[in-house]
Write a protein that holds these residues in place. Structure first.
Motif, PDB file in Angstrom:
ATOM      1  N   THR A  26      15.923 -29.017 -17.680  1.00  0.00           N
ATOM      2  CA  THR A  26      16.506 -29.458 -16.411  1.00  0.00           C
ATOM      3  C   THR A  26      15.664 -30.579 -15.819  1.00  0.00           C
ATOM      4  N   ASN A  29      15.830 -33.864 -18.010  1.00  0.00           N
ATOM      5  CA  ASN A  29      17.141 -34.509 -17.899  1.00  0.00           C
ATOM      6  C   ASN A  29      17.234 -35.442 -16.697  1.00  0.00           C
ATOM      7  N   THR A  30      16.384 -35.239 -15.701  1.00  0.00           N
ATOM      8  CA  THR A  30      16.454 -36.091 -14.508  1.00  0.00           C
ATOM      9  C   THR A  30      16.031 -37.528 -14.792  1.00  0.00           C
ATOM     10  N   ARG A  32      16.706 -39.085 -17.786  1.00  0.00           N
ATOM     11  CA  ARG A  32      17.530 -39.634 -18.868  1.00  0.00           C
ATOM     12  C   ARG A  32      18.131 -40.974 -18.449  1.00  0.00           C
ATOM     13  N   ASP A 178      15.744 -33.631  -9.127  1.00  0.00           N
ATOM     14  CA  ASP A 178      17.189 -33.827  -9.023  1.00  0.00           C
ATOM     15  C   ASP A 178      17.535 -34.599  -7.744  1.00  0.00           C
ATOM     16  N   ARG A 181      16.496 -38.248  -8.301  1.00  0.00           N
ATOM     17  CA  ARG A 181      17.427 -38.945  -9.189  1.00  0.00           C
ATOM     18  C   ARG A 181      18.719 -39.272  -8.462  1.00  0.00           C
ATOM     19  N   GLN A 187      23.113 -40.064  -9.766  1.00  0.00           N
ATOM     20  CA  GLN A 187      23.238 -39.129 -10.890  1.00  0.00           C
ATOM     21  C   GLN A 187      22.533 -37.819 -10.554  1.00  0.00           C
ATOM     22  N   THR A 188      23.087 -36.705 -11.037  1.00  0.00           N
ATOM     23  CA  THR A 188      22.443 -35.410 -10.907  1.00  0.00           C
ATOM     24  C   THR A 188      22.385 -34.744 -12.271  1.00  0.00           C
ATOM     25  N   THR A 189      21.548 -33.732 -12.362  1.00  0.00           N
ATOM     26  CA  THR A 189      21.416 -33.016 -13.629  1.00  0.00           C
ATOM     27  C   THR A 189      21.987 -31.621 -13.546  1.00  0.00           C
ATOM     28  N   THR A 190      22.452 -31.218 -12.371  1.00  0.00           N
ATOM     29  CA  THR A 190      22.966 -29.861 -12.212  1.00  0.00           C
ATOM     30  C   THR A 190      24.468 -29.869 -12.039  1.00  0.00           C
TER      31      THR A 190
END
Length: 190
Positions: A26, A29-30, A32, A178, A181, A187-190
């Protein structure tokens, strides 16, 4: 602590490592698709940046797992001669200890920092964590925590408690990341 011989702990180790891997994924991924410059931006009122969060979490995990292996000596909080904890905690110390300087540097993207190298280091730390967790005899084994104002005097931490702490730290910072980002580019990762 030596090689694992008690197989009843295997399911617990697997669960703890899986939770940590999820938290790490998680968090990573922030970043990416970001550039090094974006990873160093501070888009909120906080002084946090994405690259700094990754560096901090990797250093924290690494330090706590050294603690699992080597005990409190792995996490020394020695102060320079003439500096007291009261001065340090008040921000009036005439000199900062090396560990405090390193901690502050971990929260920033320095000119020489590159995101792929930060992610690679974090992956190496993760792999080492898995090796250590697989090799300890007992997740209940404890060490006294190092002396510092933020640690309760005489406190101990088990391997299990260390892993839970690292999971909580990683998860907390994944939430921070998150928000950063989303502030950077939506953009979010969740």
């Amino acid at each position: 602590m030596t090689a694992t011989t008690n197989t009843t702990l295997d399911a617990e180790r697997t669960d703890l490592l899986a939770a940590l891997a999820t938290a790490r994924a998680t968090l990573t991924n922030t970043v990416r698709g970001l550039t090094d410059a974006q990873a160093g931006e501070r888009p909120t009122a906080s002084a946090l940046c994405l690259g700094g969060i990754l560096k901090h979490v990797a250093s924290t995990e690494e330090a706590w797992l050294r603690f699992v292996v080597d005990g409190p000596a792995a996490m020394s909080f020695a102060l320079p001669d003439g500096v007291t904890w009261a001065d340090f905690m008040a921000g009036t110390a005439r000199e900062l200890p090396r560990w405090a300087i390193d901690r502050e540097r971990d929260f920033r993207m320095l000119p020489e920092d590159m995101l792929p190298a930060i992610l690679d280091r974090y992956a190496r730390v993760a792999a080492r964590t898995e090796e250590i967790v697989a090799s300890v005899d007992d997740l209940s084994a404890t060490h006294p925590v190092p002396e510092a104002p933020w640690n309760e005097p005489g406190a101990v931490k088990s391997v299990r408690a260390v892993l839970i702490h690292v999971i909580a730290e990683t998860t907390q910072h994944a939430g921070h990341a998150d928000i950063l980002r989303e502030t950077l580019d939506g953009q979010t990762t969740t």
